[in-house]
Design an enzyme around this catalytic site. Structure first.
Site, short mmCIF file in Angstrom:
data_model
loop_
_atom_site.label_atom_id
_atom_site.label_comp_id
_atom_site.label_asym_id
_atom_site.label_seq_id
_atom_site.Cartn_x
_atom_site.Cartn_y
_atom_site.Cartn_z
N GLU A 184 0.83 -1.21 0.00
CA GLU A 184 0.00 0.00 0.00
C GLU A 184 0.87 1.27 0.00
O GLU A 184 0.75 2.12 0.90
CB GLU A 184 -0.99 -0.01 1.18
CG GLU A 184 -1.98 -1.17 1.06
CD GLU A 184 -3.18 -1.10 2.01
OE1 GLU A 184 -3.20 -0.25 2.92
OE2 GLU A 184 -4.11 -1.92 1.82
N GLU A 319 -4.83 -8.80 -0.62
CA GLU A 319 -5.65 -8.60 0.59
C GLU A 319 -7.11 -8.51 0.17
O GLU A 319 -7.47 -7.62 -0.60
CB GLU A 319 -5.23 -7.34 1.36
CG GLU A 319 -3.88 -7.47 2.03
CD GLU A 319 -3.50 -6.25 2.87
OE1 GLU A 319 -4.40 -5.56 3.38
OE2 GLU A 319 -2.28 -6.01 3.00
#
Ligand code: AHR
Length: 533
Positions: A184, A319
Protein backbone atom coordinates in the site's frame (compact mmCIF):
# COMPACT_ATOMS: atom_id res chain seq x y z
CA UNK A 1 -32.05 -27.97 9.62
CA UNK A 2 -34.01 -28.56 6.43
CA UNK A 3 -31.81 -29.04 3.39
CA UNK A 4 -34.47 -30.20 0.93
CA UNK A 5 -38.18 -29.83 0.16
CA UNK A 6 -38.77 -26.10 0.46
CA UNK A 7 -42.21 -25.10 1.74
CA UNK A 8 -43.14 -22.76 -1.16
CA UNK A 9 -42.44 -23.16 -4.86
CA UNK A 10 -38.87 -21.97 -5.33
CA UNK A 11 -37.55 -19.95 -8.27
CA UNK A 12 -35.90 -22.04 -10.97
CA UNK A 13 -32.63 -20.97 -12.57
CA UNK A 14 -31.46 -22.76 -15.71
CA UNK A 15 -27.93 -23.02 -17.00
CA UNK A 16 -25.47 -24.90 -19.19
CA UNK A 17 -22.13 -26.48 -18.26
CA UNK A 18 -19.88 -27.73 -21.08
CA UNK A 19 -17.84 -30.44 -19.39
CA UNK A 20 -15.63 -30.99 -22.46
CA UNK A 21 -14.51 -27.35 -22.87
CA UNK A 22 -11.99 -26.72 -20.08
CA UNK A 23 -10.56 -23.21 -20.12
CA UNK A 24 -7.80 -21.45 -18.19
CA UNK A 25 -6.09 -23.00 -15.18
CA UNK A 26 -7.21 -21.76 -11.77
CA UNK A 27 -3.92 -21.30 -9.92
CA UNK A 28 -3.97 -22.85 -6.48
CA UNK A 29 -2.46 -19.56 -5.33
CA UNK A 30 -5.85 -17.80 -5.52
CA UNK A 31 -6.51 -19.77 -2.32
CA UNK A 32 -3.58 -17.99 -0.64
CA UNK A 33 -3.33 -16.62 2.90
CA UNK A 34 -1.99 -13.65 4.82
CA UNK A 35 -0.45 -13.39 8.30
CA UNK A 36 0.59 -9.99 9.63
CA UNK A 37 2.12 -8.93 12.93
CA UNK A 38 -1.27 -7.50 13.87
CA UNK A 39 -3.28 -8.16 17.01
CA UNK A 40 -3.37 -11.90 17.76
CA UNK A 41 -2.61 -13.18 14.26
CA UNK A 42 1.03 -14.12 14.85
CA UNK A 43 1.28 -13.96 18.66
CA UNK A 44 -1.40 -16.18 20.22
CA UNK A 45 -2.63 -17.24 16.77
CA UNK A 46 0.18 -18.96 14.91
CA UNK A 47 2.83 -18.61 17.58
CA UNK A 48 2.64 -19.18 21.33
CA UNK A 49 6.33 -19.59 22.15
CA UNK A 50 8.14 -22.76 23.14
CA UNK A 51 7.18 -22.49 26.83
CA UNK A 52 3.44 -22.44 26.15
CA UNK A 53 1.13 -25.18 27.44
CA UNK A 54 -0.52 -25.19 24.01
CA UNK A 55 1.12 -28.05 22.05
CA UNK A 56 3.70 -26.47 19.76
CA UNK A 57 6.78 -27.10 17.71
CA UNK A 58 9.37 -24.38 18.08
CA UNK A 59 6.61 -22.17 19.47
CA UNK A 60 4.25 -22.74 16.52
CA UNK A 61 0.76 -23.95 17.46
CA UNK A 62 0.27 -27.49 16.19
CA UNK A 63 -3.55 -27.34 16.26
CA UNK A 64 -3.48 -24.33 13.93
CA UNK A 65 -1.03 -26.11 11.64
CA UNK A 66 -3.20 -29.22 11.54
CA UNK A 67 -6.35 -27.24 10.73
CA UNK A 68 -4.65 -25.28 7.97
CA UNK A 69 -3.02 -28.35 6.43
CA UNK A 70 -6.53 -29.61 5.74
CA UNK A 71 -7.04 -26.56 3.49
CA UNK A 72 -3.94 -27.27 1.35
CA UNK A 73 -2.98 -23.63 1.70
CA UNK A 74 -0.72 -22.77 -1.24
CA UNK A 75 1.09 -19.71 0.12
CA UNK A 76 1.31 -17.47 3.16
CA UNK A 77 2.03 -13.74 2.90
CA UNK A 78 4.11 -12.22 5.72
CA UNK A 79 5.06 -10.02 7.68
CA UNK A 80 2.40 -7.49 6.51
CA UNK A 81 0.49 -5.44 5.47
CA UNK A 82 1.34 -2.04 6.83
CA UNK A 83 3.67 -3.75 9.31
CA UNK A 84 5.94 -4.89 6.46
CA UNK A 85 7.03 -1.32 5.72
CA UNK A 86 8.09 -0.83 9.36
CA UNK A 87 9.81 -4.21 9.65
CA UNK A 88 13.57 -4.60 9.72
CA UNK A 89 14.25 -8.28 9.23
CA UNK A 90 17.67 -8.33 10.90
CA UNK A 91 15.89 -7.53 14.20
CA UNK A 92 14.11 -10.91 13.91
CA UNK A 93 17.07 -13.31 13.65
CA UNK A 94 19.57 -14.72 16.14
CA UNK A 95 18.97 -15.65 19.79
CA UNK A 96 15.48 -14.51 20.72
CA UNK A 97 16.47 -12.95 24.03
CA UNK A 98 18.91 -10.69 22.20
CA UNK A 99 16.52 -9.47 19.53
CA UNK A 100 15.75 -5.74 19.64
CA UNK A 101 12.23 -4.63 20.42
CA UNK A 102 10.19 -2.23 18.32
CA UNK A 103 6.84 -0.45 18.36
CA UNK A 104 4.08 -1.79 16.14
CA UNK A 105 2.81 1.69 15.36
CA UNK A 106 0.05 0.69 12.95
CA UNK A 107 -1.59 -1.97 15.05
CA UNK A 108 -2.33 -1.00 18.64
CA UNK A 109 0.97 0.79 19.26
CA UNK A 110 2.12 -2.32 21.11
CA UNK A 111 5.71 -3.44 21.67
CA UNK A 112 6.88 -6.18 19.29
CA UNK A 113 9.68 -8.34 20.68
CA UNK A 114 10.64 -9.85 17.33
CA UNK A 115 10.47 -13.37 18.75
CA UNK A 116 8.72 -14.47 15.55
CA UNK A 117 11.12 -13.69 12.71
CA UNK A 118 12.48 -15.12 9.49
CA UNK A 119 13.44 -18.58 10.81
CA UNK A 120 10.14 -18.96 12.67
CA UNK A 121 8.17 -17.94 9.58
CA UNK A 122 10.04 -20.31 7.29
CA UNK A 123 9.57 -23.11 9.83
CA UNK A 124 5.84 -22.33 9.88
CA UNK A 125 5.73 -22.59 6.08
CA UNK A 126 7.49 -25.94 6.22
CA UNK A 127 5.04 -27.26 8.82
CA UNK A 128 2.11 -26.03 6.73
CA UNK A 129 3.57 -27.39 3.49
CA UNK A 130 3.02 -23.96 1.96
CA UNK A 131 5.08 -21.48 -0.05
CA UNK A 132 6.30 -18.26 1.58
CA UNK A 133 5.27 -14.91 0.10
CA UNK A 134 7.51 -12.32 1.75
CA UNK A 135 6.81 -8.58 1.61
CA UNK A 136 9.99 -6.51 1.66
CA UNK A 137 10.17 -3.14 3.39
CA UNK A 138 10.11 -0.45 0.71
CA UNK A 139 8.43 2.27 2.81
CA UNK A 140 11.09 2.70 5.52
CA UNK A 141 13.73 0.12 4.65
CA UNK A 142 16.76 0.36 2.41
CA UNK A 143 17.47 -1.33 -0.87
CA UNK A 144 20.56 -2.92 0.72
CA UNK A 145 18.39 -4.38 3.50
CA UNK A 146 16.11 -6.00 0.93
CA UNK A 147 19.06 -7.28 -1.08
CA UNK A 148 20.56 -8.81 2.08
CA UNK A 149 17.27 -10.48 3.00
CA UNK A 150 17.06 -12.22 -0.37
CA UNK A 151 20.65 -13.42 0.03
CA UNK A 152 20.08 -14.54 3.63
CA UNK A 153 17.10 -16.62 2.56
CA UNK A 154 18.19 -18.05 -0.75
CA UNK A 155 21.99 -18.03 -1.14
CA UNK A 156 23.90 -21.29 -0.78
CA UNK A 157 27.59 -20.42 -0.67
CA UNK A 158 29.88 -18.89 1.97
CA UNK A 159 28.84 -15.30 1.24
CA UNK A 160 28.29 -13.06 4.29
CA UNK A 161 24.50 -13.42 4.42
CA UNK A 162 24.58 -17.20 3.86
CA UNK A 163 27.20 -17.48 6.61
CA UNK A 164 25.01 -15.43 8.96
CA UNK A 165 22.07 -17.75 8.27
CA UNK A 166 24.24 -20.77 9.04
CA UNK A 167 25.44 -19.17 12.26
CA UNK A 168 21.75 -18.87 13.18
CA UNK A 169 21.22 -22.58 12.69
CA UNK A 170 20.03 -23.02 9.12
CA UNK A 171 22.50 -24.61 6.76
CA UNK A 172 20.59 -24.97 3.51
CA UNK A 173 19.08 -21.95 1.77
CA UNK A 174 15.32 -21.88 1.58
CA UNK A 175 13.32 -21.77 -1.63
CA UNK A 176 11.45 -18.49 -1.92
CA UNK A 177 9.48 -17.54 -5.01
CA UNK A 178 6.92 -14.87 -4.12
CA UNK A 179 8.53 -11.55 -3.23
CA UNK A 180 6.47 -8.44 -2.51
CA UNK A 181 7.88 -4.96 -3.11
CA UNK A 182 6.29 -3.03 -0.24
CA UNK A 183 2.63 -2.66 0.68
CA UNK A 184 0.00 0.00 0.00
CA UNK A 185 2.60 2.61 -1.01
CA UNK A 186 -0.28 5.05 -1.69
CA UNK A 187 -1.05 4.94 2.08
CA UNK A 188 0.65 3.33 5.09
CA UNK A 189 3.58 2.21 2.91
CA UNK A 190 4.82 5.74 2.25
CA UNK A 191 1.98 7.94 0.92
CA UNK A 192 3.58 8.00 -2.51
CA UNK A 193 2.29 8.82 -5.94
CA UNK A 194 2.06 5.94 -8.39
CA UNK A 195 4.92 7.43 -10.39
CA UNK A 196 7.22 7.72 -7.37
CA UNK A 197 6.45 4.17 -6.33
CA UNK A 198 6.94 2.79 -9.86
CA UNK A 199 10.55 3.99 -9.80
CA UNK A 200 11.12 2.49 -6.36
CA UNK A 201 9.52 -0.79 -7.40
CA UNK A 202 11.98 -1.13 -10.28
CA UNK A 203 14.88 -0.16 -8.02
CA UNK A 204 13.97 -2.69 -5.31
CA UNK A 205 13.25 -5.34 -7.97
CA UNK A 206 16.73 -4.77 -9.40
CA UNK A 207 18.38 -5.56 -6.08
CA UNK A 208 16.04 -8.46 -5.26
CA UNK A 209 18.25 -10.78 -7.25
CA UNK A 210 17.83 -14.39 -8.24
CA UNK A 211 20.39 -16.49 -6.35
CA UNK A 212 21.45 -19.64 -8.21
CA UNK A 213 18.39 -21.75 -8.96
CA UNK A 214 16.11 -19.64 -6.81
CA UNK A 215 13.89 -17.58 -9.10
CA UNK A 216 11.90 -14.76 -7.55
CA UNK A 217 8.44 -13.74 -8.74
CA UNK A 218 8.43 -10.05 -7.80
CA UNK A 219 5.08 -8.48 -7.01
CA UNK A 220 4.76 -4.70 -7.18
CA UNK A 221 2.40 -3.20 -4.60
CA UNK A 222 -0.68 -1.99 -6.34
CA UNK A 223 -3.91 -0.14 -6.21
CA UNK A 224 -6.61 0.23 -3.66
CA UNK A 225 -9.89 -1.07 -5.02
CA UNK A 226 -10.79 0.46 -8.38
CA UNK A 227 -7.77 2.75 -8.75
CA UNK A 228 -7.06 1.58 -12.31
CA UNK A 229 -4.73 4.49 -12.92
CA UNK A 230 -2.26 3.03 -10.42
CA UNK A 231 -2.23 -0.22 -12.35
CA UNK A 232 -1.73 1.66 -15.60
CA UNK A 233 1.26 3.59 -14.24
CA UNK A 234 2.87 0.31 -13.15
CA UNK A 235 2.16 -1.33 -16.49
CA UNK A 236 3.82 1.61 -18.25
CA UNK A 237 6.76 1.32 -15.85
CA UNK A 238 7.34 -2.23 -17.06
CA UNK A 239 8.18 -0.58 -20.39
CA UNK A 240 11.06 -2.40 -21.99
CA UNK A 241 10.42 -5.53 -19.95
CA UNK A 242 7.10 -6.12 -21.68
CA UNK A 243 8.92 -6.36 -24.98
CA UNK A 244 11.49 -8.75 -23.54
CA UNK A 245 10.26 -12.14 -22.46
CA UNK A 246 13.50 -12.96 -20.65
CA UNK A 247 13.40 -9.91 -18.42
CA UNK A 248 9.73 -10.28 -17.60
CA UNK A 249 10.00 -14.01 -17.16
CA UNK A 250 12.49 -14.09 -14.34
CA UNK A 251 14.96 -11.25 -14.64
CA UNK A 252 15.69 -9.05 -11.68
CA UNK A 253 15.39 -5.69 -13.40
CA UNK A 254 11.64 -5.65 -13.18
CA UNK A 255 8.59 -7.10 -11.51
CA UNK A 256 6.44 -9.95 -12.75
CA UNK A 257 3.09 -9.10 -11.16
CA UNK A 258 1.03 -6.21 -9.79
CA UNK A 259 -1.15 -6.46 -6.72
CA UNK A 260 -4.25 -4.64 -5.51
CA UNK A 261 -6.36 -4.73 -2.35
CA UNK A 262 -10.15 -4.91 -2.20
CA UNK A 263 -12.01 -5.37 1.09
CA UNK A 264 -15.73 -5.92 1.63
CA UNK A 265 -16.80 -3.00 3.82
CA UNK A 266 -20.57 -3.00 4.25
CA UNK A 267 -21.10 0.35 5.90
CA UNK A 268 -19.25 3.63 5.70
CA UNK A 269 -15.68 3.32 6.95
CA UNK A 270 -16.41 4.97 10.31
CA UNK A 271 -19.34 2.62 11.00
CA UNK A 272 -18.66 -0.68 9.30
CA UNK A 273 -21.20 -2.59 11.38
CA UNK A 274 -21.02 -5.65 13.60
CA UNK A 275 -19.84 -9.04 12.35
CA UNK A 276 -22.75 -10.81 14.03
CA UNK A 277 -25.42 -8.25 14.88
CA UNK A 278 -26.82 -7.12 11.57
CA UNK A 279 -30.19 -7.03 9.86
CA UNK A 280 -31.19 -8.27 6.43
CA UNK A 281 -30.55 -4.89 4.80
CA UNK A 282 -26.99 -4.91 6.10
CA UNK A 283 -26.61 -8.47 4.88
CA UNK A 284 -27.64 -7.55 1.34
CA UNK A 285 -25.42 -4.44 1.42
CA UNK A 286 -22.48 -6.68 2.36
CA UNK A 287 -23.20 -9.10 -0.44
CA UNK A 288 -23.58 -6.26 -2.95
CA UNK A 289 -20.14 -5.03 -1.88
CA UNK A 290 -18.66 -8.50 -2.11
CA UNK A 291 -19.96 -9.07 -5.63
CA UNK A 292 -18.33 -5.85 -6.81
CA UNK A 293 -14.96 -7.58 -6.73
CA UNK A 294 -15.85 -9.02 -10.13
CA UNK A 295 -16.11 -5.55 -11.71
CA UNK A 296 -12.88 -4.45 -10.00
CA UNK A 297 -11.06 -7.55 -11.26
CA UNK A 298 -12.39 -6.85 -14.75
CA UNK A 299 -11.26 -3.22 -14.51
CA UNK A 300 -7.65 -4.04 -13.62
CA UNK A 301 -7.62 -6.83 -16.21
CA UNK A 302 -8.78 -4.44 -18.92
CA UNK A 303 -5.93 -2.02 -18.20
CA UNK A 304 -3.37 -4.82 -18.12
CA UNK A 305 -4.73 -6.36 -21.33
CA UNK A 306 -4.13 -3.08 -23.15
CA UNK A 307 -0.37 -3.28 -22.38
CA UNK A 308 0.06 -7.02 -22.12
CA UNK A 309 -2.45 -8.89 -24.28
CA UNK A 310 -0.55 -12.16 -23.80
CA UNK A 311 -1.18 -11.98 -20.04
CA UNK A 312 2.45 -12.40 -18.99
CA UNK A 313 2.12 -9.99 -16.06
CA UNK A 314 0.16 -11.46 -13.16
CA UNK A 315 -2.57 -9.75 -11.16
CA UNK A 316 -2.46 -10.45 -7.42
CA UNK A 317 -5.26 -9.58 -4.99
CA UNK A 318 -3.10 -9.93 -1.90
CA UNK A 319 -5.65 -8.60 0.59
CA UNK A 320 -9.38 -9.35 0.44
CA UNK A 321 -12.15 -10.17 2.88
CA UNK A 322 -14.75 -8.63 5.16
CA UNK A 323 -13.87 -5.72 7.43
CA UNK A 324 -16.37 -5.06 10.22
CA UNK A 325 -16.17 -3.17 13.52
CA UNK A 326 -13.98 -4.94 16.08
CA UNK A 327 -15.71 -7.10 18.69
CA UNK A 328 -16.84 -5.02 21.68
CA UNK A 329 -14.20 -4.79 24.39
CA UNK A 330 -11.28 -5.72 22.13
CA UNK A 331 -8.37 -3.49 21.16
CA UNK A 332 -9.50 -1.40 18.14
CA UNK A 333 -6.00 -1.78 16.70
CA UNK A 334 -6.22 -5.58 16.71
CA UNK A 335 -9.01 -5.91 14.09
CA UNK A 336 -10.56 -8.94 15.81
CA UNK A 337 -14.00 -9.75 14.45
CA UNK A 338 -16.32 -12.74 14.62
CA UNK A 339 -17.08 -14.69 11.47
CA UNK A 340 -20.64 -15.68 10.58
CA UNK A 341 -22.41 -17.54 7.80
CA UNK A 342 -22.54 -14.17 6.00
CA UNK A 343 -18.71 -14.18 5.80
CA UNK A 344 -18.77 -17.66 4.27
CA UNK A 345 -21.07 -16.43 1.50
CA UNK A 346 -18.78 -13.45 0.91
CA UNK A 347 -15.94 -15.94 0.43
CA UNK A 348 -17.90 -18.18 -1.93
CA UNK A 349 -18.87 -15.34 -4.29
CA UNK A 350 -15.26 -14.12 -4.29
CA UNK A 351 -14.04 -17.53 -5.34
CA UNK A 352 -16.57 -17.68 -8.18
CA UNK A 353 -15.17 -14.36 -9.46
CA UNK A 354 -11.57 -15.55 -8.94
CA UNK A 355 -12.24 -18.71 -10.97
CA UNK A 356 -13.67 -16.69 -13.86
CA UNK A 357 -10.72 -14.24 -13.85
CA UNK A 358 -7.94 -16.73 -13.24
CA UNK A 359 -6.48 -16.19 -16.70
CA UNK A 360 -5.07 -12.93 -15.26
CA UNK A 361 -5.48 -13.37 -11.51
CA UNK A 362 -2.53 -15.49 -10.39
CA UNK A 363 -2.85 -15.14 -6.62
CA UNK A 364 -5.22 -13.91 -3.92
CA UNK A 365 -4.72 -13.76 -0.16
CA UNK A 366 -7.47 -13.73 2.44
CA UNK A 367 -6.97 -11.10 5.14
CA UNK A 368 -6.16 -12.65 7.48
CA UNK A 369 -5.70 -16.30 8.40
CA UNK A 370 -5.98 -16.27 12.21
CA UNK A 371 -7.75 -13.87 14.62
CA UNK A 372 -7.76 -10.84 12.30
CA UNK A 373 -10.54 -9.63 9.94
CA UNK A 374 -12.08 -12.51 7.90
CA UNK A 375 -10.20 -15.26 9.67
CA UNK A 376 -10.18 -18.99 9.03
CA UNK A 377 -9.40 -19.70 12.66
CA UNK A 378 -10.19 -17.88 15.90
CA UNK A 379 -8.32 -18.75 19.07
CA UNK A 380 -9.72 -18.02 22.51
CA UNK A 381 -7.42 -15.74 24.45
CA UNK A 382 -8.27 -17.26 27.85
CA UNK A 383 -8.51 -20.99 27.17
CA UNK A 384 -6.48 -21.17 23.96
CA UNK A 385 -9.37 -23.11 22.35
CA UNK A 386 -9.47 -23.09 18.57
CA UNK A 387 -12.57 -22.42 16.46
CA UNK A 388 -12.91 -23.06 12.73
CA UNK A 389 -14.97 -20.28 11.18
CA UNK A 390 -17.67 -20.60 8.50
CA UNK A 391 -15.16 -19.04 6.06
CA UNK A 392 -12.71 -21.86 6.79
CA UNK A 393 -15.29 -24.33 5.54
CA UNK A 394 -15.68 -22.56 2.19
CA UNK A 395 -11.93 -22.77 1.63
CA UNK A 396 -12.03 -26.46 2.50
CA UNK A 397 -15.11 -27.28 0.39
CA UNK A 398 -13.65 -25.43 -2.60
CA UNK A 399 -10.09 -26.77 -2.46
CA UNK A 400 -10.76 -29.08 -5.42
CA UNK A 401 -10.67 -25.98 -7.66
CA UNK A 402 -6.96 -25.50 -6.92
CA UNK A 403 -4.97 -25.98 -10.15
CA UNK A 404 -8.10 -27.23 -11.93
CA UNK A 405 -9.25 -26.09 -15.38
CA UNK A 406 -12.05 -23.55 -15.32
CA UNK A 407 -15.40 -24.64 -16.79
CA UNK A 408 -17.64 -21.70 -17.66
CA UNK A 409 -21.23 -21.97 -16.41
CA UNK A 410 -23.76 -20.08 -18.52
CA UNK A 411 -27.00 -19.14 -16.78
CA UNK A 412 -29.95 -18.93 -19.17
CA UNK A 413 -32.34 -16.01 -19.24
CA UNK A 414 -32.73 -13.65 -16.32
CA UNK A 415 -31.10 -15.05 -13.20
CA UNK A 416 -32.69 -13.73 -9.99
CA UNK A 417 -31.51 -10.32 -8.84
CA UNK A 418 -32.40 -7.95 -6.05
CA UNK A 419 -31.97 -4.19 -5.94
CA UNK A 420 -29.91 -3.12 -2.96
CA UNK A 421 -30.34 0.59 -2.34
CA UNK A 422 -27.69 3.07 -1.22
CA UNK A 423 -24.67 0.76 -1.15
CA UNK A 424 -21.52 2.66 -0.12
CA UNK A 425 -18.70 2.86 -2.64
CA UNK A 426 -16.06 0.13 -2.87
CA UNK A 427 -13.90 0.24 0.27
CA UNK A 428 -16.57 1.94 2.44
CA UNK A 429 -16.72 5.33 0.71
CA UNK A 430 -19.81 6.97 2.23
CA UNK A 431 -20.06 9.77 -0.36
CA UNK A 432 -20.21 7.34 -3.22
CA UNK A 433 -23.54 5.57 -2.65
CA UNK A 434 -25.47 3.83 -5.41
CA UNK A 435 -28.15 1.23 -5.98
CA UNK A 436 -26.71 -2.16 -6.89
CA UNK A 437 -28.35 -5.10 -8.70
CA UNK A 438 -27.27 -8.09 -6.66
CA UNK A 439 -27.35 -11.46 -8.41
CA UNK A 440 -28.68 -13.79 -5.77
CA UNK A 441 -27.33 -16.93 -7.45
CA UNK A 442 -23.61 -17.46 -8.01
CA UNK A 443 -22.07 -20.54 -9.65
CA UNK A 444 -18.62 -21.61 -10.87
CA UNK A 445 -17.07 -24.89 -11.93
CA UNK A 446 -13.78 -26.55 -12.80
CA UNK A 447 -12.40 -29.93 -13.73
CA UNK A 448 -9.37 -32.02 -12.80
CA UNK A 449 -8.50 -35.66 -12.16
CA UNK A 450 -11.55 -37.02 -14.01
CA UNK A 451 -14.16 -35.07 -12.07
CA UNK A 452 -15.95 -31.74 -12.22
CA UNK A 453 -16.52 -29.61 -9.13
CA UNK A 454 -19.46 -27.20 -9.14
CA UNK A 455 -19.79 -24.51 -6.45
CA UNK A 456 -23.21 -22.93 -5.96
CA UNK A 457 -24.35 -20.09 -3.71
CA UNK A 458 -27.89 -18.89 -2.98
CA UNK A 459 -27.63 -15.39 -1.51
CA UNK A 460 -31.35 -14.96 -0.99
CA UNK A 461 -31.88 -14.47 2.73
CA UNK A 462 -35.30 -16.08 2.81
CA UNK A 463 -36.08 -18.16 -0.28
CA UNK A 464 -34.67 -21.38 -1.70
CA UNK A 465 -33.80 -21.71 -5.38
CA UNK A 466 -33.69 -24.64 -7.78
CA UNK A 467 -30.84 -24.84 -10.29
CA UNK A 468 -31.23 -26.95 -13.45
CA UNK A 469 -27.90 -27.14 -15.22
CA UNK A 470 -27.61 -28.98 -18.55
CA UNK A 471 -24.45 -31.08 -18.44
CA UNK A 472 -23.01 -31.23 -21.94
CA UNK A 473 -19.99 -32.90 -23.51
CA UNK A 474 -19.52 -35.79 -21.06
CA UNK A 475 -21.48 -38.33 -19.11
CA UNK A 476 -21.32 -38.15 -15.34
CA UNK A 477 -21.67 -40.63 -12.52
CA UNK A 478 -23.45 -40.26 -9.19
CA UNK A 479 -22.88 -36.76 -7.69
CA UNK A 480 -21.67 -36.23 -4.15
CA UNK A 481 -22.63 -32.95 -2.55
CA UNK A 482 -22.02 -30.94 0.61
CA UNK A 483 -23.92 -28.00 2.02
CA UNK A 484 -22.96 -25.13 4.29
CA UNK A 485 -25.82 -23.21 5.86
CA UNK A 486 -27.50 -22.49 9.19
CA UNK A 487 -30.83 -21.25 10.46
CA UNK A 488 -29.57 -17.67 10.64
CA UNK A 489 -27.16 -15.55 8.63
CA UNK A 490 -25.65 -14.43 11.93
CA UNK A 491 -24.82 -18.02 12.98
CA UNK A 492 -21.19 -18.48 13.94
CA UNK A 493 -18.94 -20.95 15.71
CA UNK A 494 -17.68 -20.60 19.27
CA UNK A 495 -15.52 -22.74 21.57
CA UNK A 496 -18.80 -23.90 23.16
CA UNK A 497 -20.43 -24.73 19.82
CA UNK A 498 -17.78 -25.30 17.21
CA UNK A 499 -20.06 -26.73 14.54
CA UNK A 500 -22.98 -24.30 14.47
CA UNK A 501 -21.92 -23.64 10.88
CA UNK A 502 -20.21 -26.68 9.39
CA UNK A 503 -20.54 -28.60 6.12
CA UNK A 504 -22.96 -31.49 5.96
CA UNK A 505 -23.66 -34.16 3.39
CA UNK A 506 -26.31 -32.74 1.05
CA UNK A 507 -29.04 -34.84 -0.52
CA UNK A 508 -30.50 -31.96 -2.53
CA UNK A 509 -28.38 -32.55 -5.66
CA UNK A 510 -29.06 -35.21 -8.31
CA UNK A 511 -28.51 -35.82 -12.01
CA UNK A 512 -31.51 -36.68 -14.17
CA UNK A 513 -31.26 -37.18 -17.94
CA UNK A 514 -28.02 -35.22 -18.14
CA UNK A 515 -29.33 -32.33 -16.03
CA UNK A 516 -27.84 -31.40 -12.65
CA UNK A 517 -30.70 -30.49 -10.32
CA UNK A 518 -29.81 -28.70 -7.10
CA UNK A 519 -32.32 -27.43 -4.55
CA UNK A 520 -30.39 -24.80 -2.67
CA UNK A 521 -31.87 -23.58 0.63
CA UNK A 522 -31.92 -19.88 1.45
CA UNK A 523 -28.52 -18.38 2.34
CA UNK A 524 -26.47 -21.45 1.55
CA UNK A 525 -23.35 -22.64 -0.23
CA UNK A 526 -22.99 -26.08 -1.79
CA UNK A 527 -20.37 -28.02 -3.69
CA UNK A 528 -21.23 -30.86 -6.05
CA UNK A 529 -18.60 -33.26 -7.30
CA UNK A 530 -19.42 -35.05 -10.55
CA UNK A 531 -17.27 -38.01 -11.65
CA UNK A 532 -16.75 -37.87 -15.43
CA UNK A 533 -17.37 -41.31 -16.97
O1 AHR B 1 -5.08 -6.33 6.73
C1 AHR B 1 -5.02 -5.19 7.52
C2 AHR B 1 -4.40 -4.00 6.81
O2 AHR B 1 -5.21 -3.60 5.75
C3 AHR B 1 -3.06 -4.24 6.17
O3 AHR B 1 -2.00 -4.12 7.05
C4 AHR B 1 -3.00 -3.15 5.15
O4 AHR B 1 -2.23 -3.51 4.03
C5 AHR B 1 -4.46 -2.91 4.79
O5 AHR B 1 -4.78 -1.58 4.82
Amino acid sequence: MSTTTPSSTPAVVEGVLDLDLPGHRISRHVYGHFAEHLGRCIYGGFYVGEDSEVPNEGGIRLDVVEALRALDIPNLRWPGGCFADDYHWKDGIGPREQRPRMVNSHWGDVVEDNSFGTHEFMHLCELLGTEPYISANVGSGTVAETSDWVQYLTRGDDSPMAALRRANGRDEPWKVTYWGLGNEPWGCGGNMSAEAYADLARQFATYSRDMGDNKLYRIAAGATNADYRWTEVLMKALGRALGDGEVLGHGNSSFQAISFHCYTVAGPWDHKGSATEFDTDEYYATMAQAQRVEAVLAGHTKVMDAYDPDKRVGLVLDEWGTWFDVEPGTNPGFLFQQNALRDALVASVHFDAFHRHADRLVMANIAQTVNVLQAMILTDEESGALVLTPSYHVFEMNKGHQDAAHLPVHLRGAAPTRTVAGVVGVGGHALDRSDVELSTVSVSASTKDGAALVSLTNLDAGAPVVLRIDLRGAAVGEPTARLLTADALQAHNTPQQGDAVAPRTFDGARVEDGVLLVELPAHSFATVSLPLV
